[in-house]
Every structure is written in structure tokens, then in C-alpha cells.
Design an enzyme around this catalytic site. Structure first.
Site, mmCIF file in Angstrom:
data_model
loop_
_atom_site.group_PDB
_atom_site.id
_atom_site.type_symbol
_atom_site.label_atom_id
_atom_site.label_comp_id
_atom_site.label_asym_id
_atom_site.label_seq_id
_atom_site.Cartn_x
_atom_site.Cartn_y
_atom_site.Cartn_z
ATOM 1 N N SER A 291 1.145 -1.151 -0.481
ATOM 2 C CA SER A 291 -0.034 -0.192 -0.282
ATOM 3 C C SER A 291 0.781 0.762 -0.014
ATOM 4 C CB SER A 291 -1.318 0.042 1.063
ATOM 5 O OG SER A 291 -1.738 1.170 1.202
ATOM 6 N N ASP A 302 10.223 5.453 -9.614
ATOM 7 C CA ASP A 302 9.856 6.061 -11.080
ATOM 8 C C ASP A 302 10.167 7.189 -11.336
ATOM 9 O OD1 ASP A 302 8.291 4.250 -11.532
ATOM 10 O OD2 ASP A 302 6.411 4.716 -10.970
ATOM 11 N N LYS A 316 -0.028 -4.029 -3.507
ATOM 12 C CA LYS A 316 -1.674 -3.708 -3.521
ATOM 13 C C LYS A 316 -1.801 -2.362 -3.901
ATOM 14 C CE LYS A 316 -4.775 -2.709 0.755
ATOM 15 N NZ LYS A 316 -4.983 -0.603 0.549
#
Length: 549
Positions: A291, A302, A316
């Protein structure tokens, strides 16, 4: 013409859906009304209706939950990390058939009142706590935990039994208070220039706590940082965004949420000036990092701001919102998927697709899609965050896992803590040979048992041999191998002595020095942390990982 047909088709589909909803709700209401009126025994709506609701939700995903009024306080605790009570983790002890205090939080009411790890709970506010009996462990522990909670400022007497005390029981007066669970239990300098921050949950305000620790570590000379998110199951998404903001510029898109319900479509950008854009950063993750932990490590990956190290994360990528229901109950609903800066969603399980036995499909790697980081590095969706560098902890036998959860370890730690006045600092503490022999004796006297993987594998092999017709011809070989694999606790304890002592040291430090001591005992021996240190000592290798290959 085509657009008109599509519009009419859509309207008809919505009407059909609405009709099916109304029809089946009417049927359910009528069935229950008839049963309540004619069934031979009395129906208990407070039990049957929640069970029906939970059965319906069981076909969706595990995060969509019905929370009755009595349990809504637990939901608030998970979101905020705060509640009113005594500030202690309790655990069921099978040998005592009662709850014990496993961990009092440092400086919280239980700790201030003198409660110690290992104390057996006998009564709360004059009300005797009966043994578990036929209740489930979860229900029993929840019941005791709820009795310990209450209004801040209220006082009560806690009666406990303590190993090593002359009196049979102790009466401890406790004043309840607002409890804040420690989100950052440990931060330290692991070398003269590398700092480490351990974050265990994304509760409200945790990013500010991380910022405070980062500044303190930089003051002590930290020029690189390890952020440890292993075993962090997540929490508030906004805290993940704020945490990423400490290391990336203002105005970066960190998180997007997309779902059927239009208001659930939200974009989160960094809103503040960062703390540090240059400090080399390694984020540690494992299979239990989920999460908000995945939002954090995934966004930093990223944006090419950190090297992610460890094991592939849980996967998740679903977002929940709480909807208030009548009579104080709450429905926690999965409303959207979340997407990190590259545009990928890392949800691993597709709950809308199940096989004949009800098992959920996991997206195979062959069906995942390629996305690109800011620098052009390839990353993938559909199954957690894959680390830039794989690093796994030393493998452990089943014996260690059974020991860590055993009543015998709790008994030994309580006995040791209550009979030793002084104890070395966590970083240097180690169990003596004499104390290790005492620990072994407790295990043997209390009939400690555990499953061995070799024995299970042996039984599986026998079944396969039987099904293929080889069992009789290989009977002597099977019997000879089984003799060699006979259970010998004493031998196993000696074989794995080094690892056992490491974990017993950590538990003893938890009992004496709280959660901070637990991590202080383990971190110096942590192979994954050592790998992170080694990488941060090689700046050229670190920079190369973050560049487009």
C-alpha cells in the site's frame, strides 16, 4: 445514428441494472421477513444480517469490509495511529490460557505504572479475566484489549501475575491516556556517514517524524540515507505523498486514483519544498511492504530518486474510503486503483477473476506492461514493486519461526528480565552460554514442538511414490531416511545456535529496551542493511543504477 443507438443501449443497461438491484433487495427483505415470522426458532437479526453482509463482501476483495459500531474505534486507530488506552501490545499465551502483556510502549500509561513484558493479565478494573476456554484466540484477545481501552484520564487497577515476584499477584494502578503508536521506532547512524530510519506504519504525521529524524541524522554527519519500509503494511496515502516530497521537488505528480465513482478520481502532487534533493537514498522493502509503502518506494523509483532494494513488494494497488452507515456502523469500500508517477498500477491480484474453487488470479509476469521512469528506465505494473537490486535476508529454518511465536520464549524472556537487574546495551548485548542452556532447558521441560520441513517433504514424497507404485520397492530406503531425519531438539538447537541467540537477544532487548532496543539488536546483523551500506559506499555504482540503460 450509431451514437444514438449506443446512448439508448447504455440507458437500457442502467435501467436493467437498477431493476436487478431493486428486485433482489426486495427478495432478500421478503425472505427474512417470512423467516422471522414463521421459522420455528427465534432469529437473531444482530447476528444473521452481519453474517449475510460479510458473505456478500467475501466475493469482492479483502479490503472492502463491514465494520459494526463496536469496532469502528479500531478503524480510527488504524487511520490515525492513536487511541485512548494503556499503550501495550497483548498476546495470547497457550500455556497460561490467558493474555499476557507482550510489549508496553515506552513512556505510555502501562509502562509508567510498572507493567512489564510477560505479565499475565488476571483482572481489569476488578473484573476477573477468565481463561480463553472455547473462544477463538482472536475473539479472546480482542475482548481483553477492548477492556483495557477507555476514556483518557480514567483510572483502574490491573491485576497481573509476574514471574520471579515473591507475591502471587501484583495490583498496578493505571491512568488511561491518548496513545500514539510509534511510527518511527528506530533511527541511527549505521556508519559514520550513513543514516537509517525505520518506518513501521503510515499513520497521521509519520512523514513529519521521518523529517525530524532525517534532520537529526544529517546533523550527526549522515550524507546518505537508508529508509527501511520492510514489513510496513501501509496506512494513509497522503503520508506517503508527503514522505516522497521530502526528497523530490515541489509540483511533482506522485499519485493518481481512478475508479467508477468520479469524485474518487484524485491527483496528488508534492506541495512543499523538499528537505534534500541530492542525498543518496536506498529504500528497503520485502514481501510485506504494501500500500503506502509501495506508493513511496514506487514513486521514488519512478522519479529515479532512490534505489529500491530487497524483495518484490506485496502488490496492493487498491484504495479504500469509509462510508458511514446507519446506527454508527461503517462500510470500508474499495473505490479506485492507484497509479504512481510512471502511470503503472502495481495491484497483483485481480479479484474480479476467480477460478472454480474461488481462488483469485494473480497477474502473470508475461501479461504485465512496460512503463518508464523519468530517466527512461523500464519498470512494470501488475505485481508489486520489483526492486532495482534484489537482496534477501538469510534463510531461517521452521524452528526459528516456531520459537519466535512460542510461549517458552516469552517465559524465558520474562524470567530473565525480572531476575537480571542490569543488562548490556542492545548493540553489544549477547546471551551467555549459561543462559542459553537455561533457555534450552525451558524448551525441553515445557515440551516445545515444531514442524520440520524435511519431515513434511518426506511424507509428500511417500504419497507420490505410493501413487506411482514405488512405495513397496523403496520401503527400506524410506525407513532408513526417516531414521536419519528423526526429530532431535537438542541437535537442532545446537545447529542453529547462532541464529537462535540472535533472535533471543532481540526479544530480550525488546523486553528491557522497548521496540528501539529490538531494532538496535537486529540491525547490526541484518544482511540486507549491510548490502545497502555497501551500495552507498560505491557512489558510481549507485548513480549507474538510476541511469537509463
Amino acid at each position: 445514428m450509431l451514437m444514438g443507438l449506443l446512448l439508448i443501449s447504455g440507458i437500457h443497461a442502467q435501467e436493467d441494472h437498477g431493476y436487478e438491484v431493486r428486485k433482489n433487495l426486495d427478495l432478500f427483505n421478503r425472505v427474512y421477513t417470512v423467516l422471522d415470522q414463521y421459522y420455528v426458532d427465534t432469529l437473531h437479526a444482530e447476528k444473521l444480517i452481519p453474517e449475510a453482509i460479510n458473505f456478500m463482501l467475501g466475493g469482492l476483495d479483502p479490503y472492502t469490509e463491514y465494520i459494526p459500531f463496536d469496532d469502528t474505534q479500531n478503524l480510527q486507530t488504524l487511520a490515525t495511529g492513536k487511541y485512548a488506552g494503556v499503550g501495550a501490545v497483548i498476546r495470547y499465551c497457550e500455556k497460561k490460557d490467558r493474555c499476557i502483556v507482550y510489549e508496553p510502549y515506552e513512556g505510555m500509561p502501562a509502562d509508567k505504572a510498572g507493567v512489564k513484558s510477560g505479565d499475565v493479565i488476571l483482572s481489569i478494573a476488578g473484573e476477573k479475566i477468565a481463561p480463553k476456554g472455547k473462544k477463538s484466540v482472536n475473539d479472546y484477545v480482542s475482548g481483553v484489549s477492548n477492556r483495557l481501552r477507555g476514556e483518557a484520564g480514567s483510572t483502574f487497577l490491573l491485576e497481573v501475575e509476574r514471574i520471579g515476584e515473591k507475591t502471587d499477584t501484583l495490583q498496578l494502578k493505571i491512568c488511561r491516556d491518548n496513545i500514539s503508536m510509534p511510527a518511527v521506532p528506530y533511527a541511527t547512524m549505521v556508519t559514520d556517514s550513513i543514516g537509517l530510519v525505520k518506518l513501521t506504519t503510515f499513520s497521521k504525521g509519520c512523514s513529519d517524524l521521518v523529517l525530524k529524524e532525517v534532520r537529526e541524522l544529517k546533523r550527526k554527519g549522515a550524507r546518505s540515507l537508508i529508509l527501511d519500509l520492510r514489513d510496513n503494511g501501509g496506512g494513509l496515502a497522503i503520508e506517503a505523498v508527503n514522505l516522497v516530497n521530502l526528497f523530490v521537488p515541489k509540483g511533482e505528480l506522485i499519485l493518481s486514483m481512478k475508479g467508477k465513482y468520479k469524485p474518487s478520481a484524485v491527483h496528488y502532487y508534492t506541495l512543499n519544498e523538499p528537505e534534500d534533493l541530492e542525498m543518496p537514498l536506498v529504500v528497503l522493502v520485502n514481501q510485506e511492504s504494501a500500500s503506502s509503502s509501495e506508493i513511496t518506494c514506487g514513486a521514488l523509483q519512478d522519479l529515479d530518486r532512490a534505489v529500491v532494494m530487497g524483495e518484490r513488494t506485496y502488490g496492493k494497488g487498491l484504495v479504500q474510503q469509509s462510508c458511514e452507515l446507519p446506527y454508527g456502523s461503517v462500510l470500508k469500500v474499495t473505490t479506485s486503483h492507484y497509479y504512481i508517477p510512471s502511470g503503472r498500477c502495481i495491484q497483483a491480484l485481480d479479484y474480479s477473476r476467480r477460478n472454480g474453487s474461488g481462488e483469485v488470479y494473480r497477474t502473470p509476469d508475461s501479461l504485465t506492461h512496460v512503463f518508464y521512469t523519468k530517466a527512461g528506465r523500464q519498470v512494470r505494473d501488475g505485481g508489486g514493486i520489483t526492486p532495482d537490486i534484489k537482496s534477501v535476508p538469510d534463510s531461517l529454518p521452521n524452528l526459528i519461526y516456531y520459537l519466535k511465536a512460542s510461549d517458552q520464549l516469552q517465559k524465558f524472556c520474562s524470567q530473565y528480565n525480572n531476575t537480571h537487574v542490569t543488562m548490556a546495551a542492545p548493540e553489544s548485548f549477547s546471551l551467555s552460554e549459561e543462559d542459553f542452556q537455561t533457555f534450552k532447558k525451558i524448551l525441553k521441560d515445557d515440551d516445545f514442538s515444531y514442524d520440520r520441513q524435511t519431515y513434511k517433504a518426506m511424507q509428500d514424497l511417500r504419497k507420490i511414490a505410493r501413487s506411482e507404485g514405488y512405495e513397496k520397492s523403496a520401503k527400506l530406503e524410506f525407513e532408513a531416511l526417516e531414521k536419519k531425519l528423526q526429530h532431535d531438539l537438542d541437535d537442532d538447537l545446537n545447529i542453529w545456535k547462532k541464529e537462535i541467540v540472535k533472535w533471543v537477544n532481540a526479544e530480550l532487548c525488546l523486553y528491557r529496551y522497548y521496540r528501539t532496543g529490538y531494532y538496535a539488536s537486529l540491525i547490526p546483523h541484518d544482511t540486507v542493511v549491510k548490502d545497502a551500506i555497501q551500495l552507498l559506499r560505491q557512489p558510481q555504482k549507485y548513480k549507474k543504477i538510476l541511469k537509463n540503460k
